[in-house]
Scaffold this motif. Sequence first.
Motif, short mmCIF file in Angstrom:
data_model
loop_
_atom_site.label_atom_id
_atom_site.label_comp_id
_atom_site.label_asym_id
_atom_site.label_seq_id
_atom_site.Cartn_x
_atom_site.Cartn_y
_atom_site.Cartn_z
N TYR A 125 0.75 -1.20 -0.09
CA TYR A 125 -0.09 -0.17 -0.08
C TYR A 125 0.85 1.32 -0.05
O TYR A 125 0.54 2.32 -0.70
CB TYR A 125 -0.84 -0.06 1.19
N LYS A 126 1.89 1.21 0.76
CA LYS A 126 2.78 2.24 0.92
C LYS A 126 3.47 2.61 -0.58
O LYS A 126 3.57 3.78 -0.92
CB LYS A 126 3.95 2.24 1.90
N LEU A 127 3.85 1.63 -1.21
CA LEU A 127 4.57 2.08 -2.40
C LEU A 127 3.50 2.46 -3.42
O LEU A 127 3.96 3.21 -4.25
CB LEU A 127 5.11 0.52 -2.90
N MET A 128 2.46 2.00 -3.29
CA MET A 128 1.33 2.53 -4.30
C MET A 128 1.13 4.01 -4.15
O MET A 128 0.63 4.96 -4.75
CB MET A 128 0.01 1.57 -4.51
N LYS A 129 1.02 4.36 -2.64
CA LYS A 129 0.72 5.77 -2.39
C LYS A 129 1.72 6.60 -2.80
O LYS A 129 1.62 7.80 -3.28
CB LYS A 129 0.52 5.90 -0.78
N LYS A 130 3.01 6.27 -2.88
CA LYS A 130 4.19 6.87 -3.37
C LYS A 130 4.17 6.94 -5.01
O LYS A 130 4.27 8.19 -5.28
CB LYS A 130 5.65 6.11 -2.93
N LYS A 131 3.50 6.18 -5.38
CA LYS A 131 3.45 6.19 -6.86
C LYS A 131 2.36 7.27 -7.27
O LYS A 131 2.54 7.91 -8.33
CB LYS A 131 2.95 4.83 -7.29
N LEU A 132 1.38 7.32 -6.41
CA LEU A 132 0.22 8.45 -6.81
C LEU A 132 0.78 9.84 -6.60
O LEU A 132 0.65 10.55 -7.56
CB LEU A 132 -0.85 8.12 -5.85
N LYS A 133 1.78 9.83 -5.62
CA LYS A 133 2.50 11.25 -5.52
C LYS A 133 3.34 11.53 -6.66
O LYS A 133 3.49 12.79 -7.25
CB LYS A 133 3.04 11.19 -4.27
N GLN A 134 4.05 10.43 -7.19
CA GLN A 134 4.85 10.62 -8.26
C GLN A 134 4.18 11.18 -9.66
O GLN A 134 4.61 11.85 -10.34
CB GLN A 134 5.87 9.47 -8.42
N TYR A 135 3.12 10.20 -9.77
CA TYR A 135 2.20 10.54 -10.97
C TYR A 135 1.67 12.08 -11.15
O TYR A 135 1.72 12.67 -11.88
CB TYR A 135 1.19 9.59 -10.96
N ALA A 136 1.34 12.62 -9.85
CA ALA A 136 0.72 13.88 -9.60
C ALA A 136 1.87 14.99 -9.85
O ALA A 136 1.67 15.84 -10.72
CB ALA A 136 0.41 13.96 -8.19
N GLN A 137 3.05 14.68 -9.44
CA GLN A 137 4.18 15.43 -9.61
C GLN A 137 4.56 15.52 -11.27
O GLN A 137 4.75 16.63 -11.90
CB GLN A 137 5.34 15.02 -9.00
N GLN A 138 4.72 14.29 -11.63
CA GLN A 138 4.87 14.11 -13.23
C GLN A 138 3.94 14.84 -14.11
O GLN A 138 4.25 15.33 -15.19
CB GLN A 138 5.31 12.78 -13.65
N ILE A 139 2.56 14.44 -13.91
CA ILE A 139 1.74 15.25 -14.72
C ILE A 139 1.80 16.89 -14.60
O ILE A 139 1.49 17.35 -15.40
CB ILE A 139 0.08 14.63 -14.23
N GLU A 140 2.07 17.09 -13.43
CA GLU A 140 2.12 18.71 -13.13
C GLU A 140 3.11 19.33 -14.02
O GLU A 140 2.91 20.32 -14.76
CB GLU A 140 2.27 18.95 -11.64
N VAL A 141 4.42 18.74 -14.03
CA VAL A 141 5.34 19.31 -14.96
C VAL A 141 5.35 18.77 -16.59
O VAL A 141 6.23 19.22 -17.22
CB VAL A 141 6.70 18.77 -14.31
N GLY A 142 4.54 18.10 -16.62
CA GLY A 142 4.00 17.49 -18.23
C GLY A 142 4.97 16.76 -18.60
O GLY A 142 5.20 16.54 -19.82
N ILE A 143 5.64 15.83 -17.85
CA ILE A 143 6.41 14.75 -18.29
C ILE A 143 5.58 13.27 -18.61
O ILE A 143 6.19 12.37 -19.06
CB ILE A 143 7.90 14.39 -17.44
N GLN A 144 4.59 13.18 -18.04
CA GLN A 144 3.78 12.05 -18.17
C GLN A 144 2.33 12.45 -18.80
O GLN A 144 1.95 13.69 -18.56
CB GLN A 144 3.52 11.56 -16.72
N ASP A 145 1.65 11.47 -19.39
CA ASP A 145 0.34 11.86 -19.85
C ASP A 145 -0.49 10.72 -19.15
O ASP A 145 0.10 9.89 -18.44
CB ASP A 145 0.13 11.83 -21.46
N ARG A 146 -1.81 10.97 -19.36
CA ARG A 146 -3.07 10.31 -18.59
C ARG A 146 -2.82 8.69 -19.26
O ARG A 146 -2.85 7.76 -18.03
CB ARG A 146 -4.30 10.59 -18.74
N ARG A 147 -2.70 8.66 -20.29
CA ARG A 147 -2.65 7.07 -20.73
C ARG A 147 -1.48 6.39 -20.22
O ARG A 147 -1.70 5.19 -20.02
CB ARG A 147 -2.39 6.94 -22.31
N HIS A 148 -0.27 6.96 -20.06
CA HIS A 148 0.80 6.13 -19.49
C HIS A 148 0.75 6.05 -18.06
O HIS A 148 1.00 5.02 -17.55
CB HIS A 148 2.12 7.06 -19.87
N VAL A 149 0.15 6.88 -17.36
CA VAL A 149 -0.26 6.83 -15.98
C VAL A 149 -1.31 5.52 -15.63
O VAL A 149 -0.91 4.60 -14.86
CB VAL A 149 -0.56 8.00 -15.35
#
Length: 698
Positions: A23-47
Amino acid sequence: MVAFGKKLKERQIQEWQGYYINYKLMKKKLKQYAQQIEVGIQDRRHVLKDFSRLLDNQIEKIVLFLLEQQGLLASRLAMLDEQNNTPQQQPEISQILELREAYRAVGQDLLKLLFFVEINAIGLRKILKKFDKRFGYSFTNSYVKTRANHPYSQLQQVFKHVGIGAVVGAISRNLHELQDRQGSYLSIYDQPALPLEDPVIDSIKAAVDRLTHSTNFLNFLAQHALIMQDELPTPVEEQVDDQKYHFMSLLLNLANTFLYMVNTYIVVPTADDYSLSLGAAATVCGIVIGAMAVAQVFSSVYFSAWSNKSYFKPLIFSSVVLFVGNILYALAYDLNSIAVLLIGRLFCGLGSARAVNRRYISDCVPLKIRMKASAGFVSASALGMACGPALAGLLQTNFKIYKLTFNQETLPGWVMAVAWLIYLIWVGISFKEPSRETEEHHLPQESNAEAAENDAVEKGLKQPLLTSSEDKQQDEDSEQECDESEEVSPESHGPATSIRSAYRLLTPSVKVQLLIYFMLKYVMEILISESSVITAYYFQWSTSSVAIFLASLGLTVLPVNIVVGHYICNMFEDRQILLASEIIVCVGVLLSFHIINPYSVPQYVCSGLILFVSAEVLEGVNLSLLSRVMSSRLSRGTYNNGLLSTEAGTIARVVADGTITLAGYLGDSKLLNATLLPSLFICISSIVATCFTYNSLY
């Protein structure tokens, strides 16, 4: 408040540490996704793709471990079966006892495995909800749809614990035979009605029921009360509950529920005649009936808040207000005042203590009988709904005492005033206020499935949801970081403090469930409240005939719940029953329209029965699903899920009664179709909304 992850870490079992959902790993992943989407280096499909792969890996790990443990349990059972089936002239008592203890030991390990599955199911649900909430996607819908319906679904292994049933059966059968080894060759399959009196089997059955959401009549009926039953109490919690429990006080709360429902529906058969006798139109009966619901919208809130401090005082206040309200209702005839009539009904609504009745069961009844008490709450409501019109049908008389008139219109008020006066005296003599000191040390019992899941994780199961491959300090720092990114403020852990904050916690799934609840209460209120006007116009029914019709509808509640609870809920998923019931309600509405002349009694009665019964089925599964998809923060405090559902239903009744009154301006000939059109629109809207959120109701 202690962080969720830290509480779980304290309950870890080291040997199974690596097999739980990370569970902890996946919560960290959610935070990483949010940061990556915010700076534009990830898109919704990849997430979505990356998180799906991560979940698939986690689920596969869980399932493979689950299968491995099932194999070990099966091997132990096979060895015990060999010992049990070894020919012996006369087995000694000590050998039988030894075998029984060995089977119980396997049962205890199976129970631990069931809890393992339950913890992981909780973790999956929570992380899916967090993903949807964090990114605003319908990820749960698409993920569950693609995984759960696949022929090789591993998700089904977690949520439906495929294969465990065989192990449960083996343990149950052998324990039963060892318990009754006195010359009898009957097994549990020959005598399925005979219960096996063994605490291990009882615990296993409870755990299986929690995982499958399988149910029986009592469970299904209890769900209508939105008081959660599926909890795993500690011995301390049981002791506290026993200290607070007082049977007579519970009985008084159930009596309050019964009398209030009688009070609500006793006026329905005569409301149109009463309105006419005071110089108003017959369709003003909608306002007369609905005035009680209007006041209840407000009374539900202050009674819910009052129950945080006392149960005795709200019941006293409720009885006094209802006594006064019914006196005013009865006096309106001799005063020739429609205003007094409406004020009387408003007073009756202000005395609605259903929030107190529900809260008392939730907080003060021991867990071991809470399901029965909740079923009693619903049964009292259903019985009151049937008895109200039936009692009105019996009050067919006309006489005067001094200047007071006693006839079919005023007697409901006089009879209920006497009933509430007797109840007031009974409460004053017999009710016992629970100790508030005890309650301060006792966490309120949460009334929805997510809250019960959290409680089960945090208090009772002593099993991990997180894994740890880092040292202690790094682990704590990481957890704190995740918790901070996940929650806005410490207040976000607590209960909602206002209607507005409660509304913010409503996900699309919850909103749809509340819409469905609104719809079913609306169509039922339209059917019931306008019945006296419709039947008088089309069929010239008397008050007694209307009373018999309404009482017959009310009497279907318990039989319908028996059938659904015993059979239908164990054959189909709740969401399947939900959608099917909505469609049948829609069919009932369509059949009720006056299109073909003449409008016949069979058409009206059959369509009304279809509508009412399907709405009753819908209410049970709707509240069951609502309890599972609603936030745990809405299980506590004044603005809880019980209050929200009550408000949704009460507002629906107010709108329905207002619709009847407004449609009355079109004339009695157009009243039926004019009130059915909004019902049809709301019903179709709820079906469409259900289809959009169908796969999130898992």
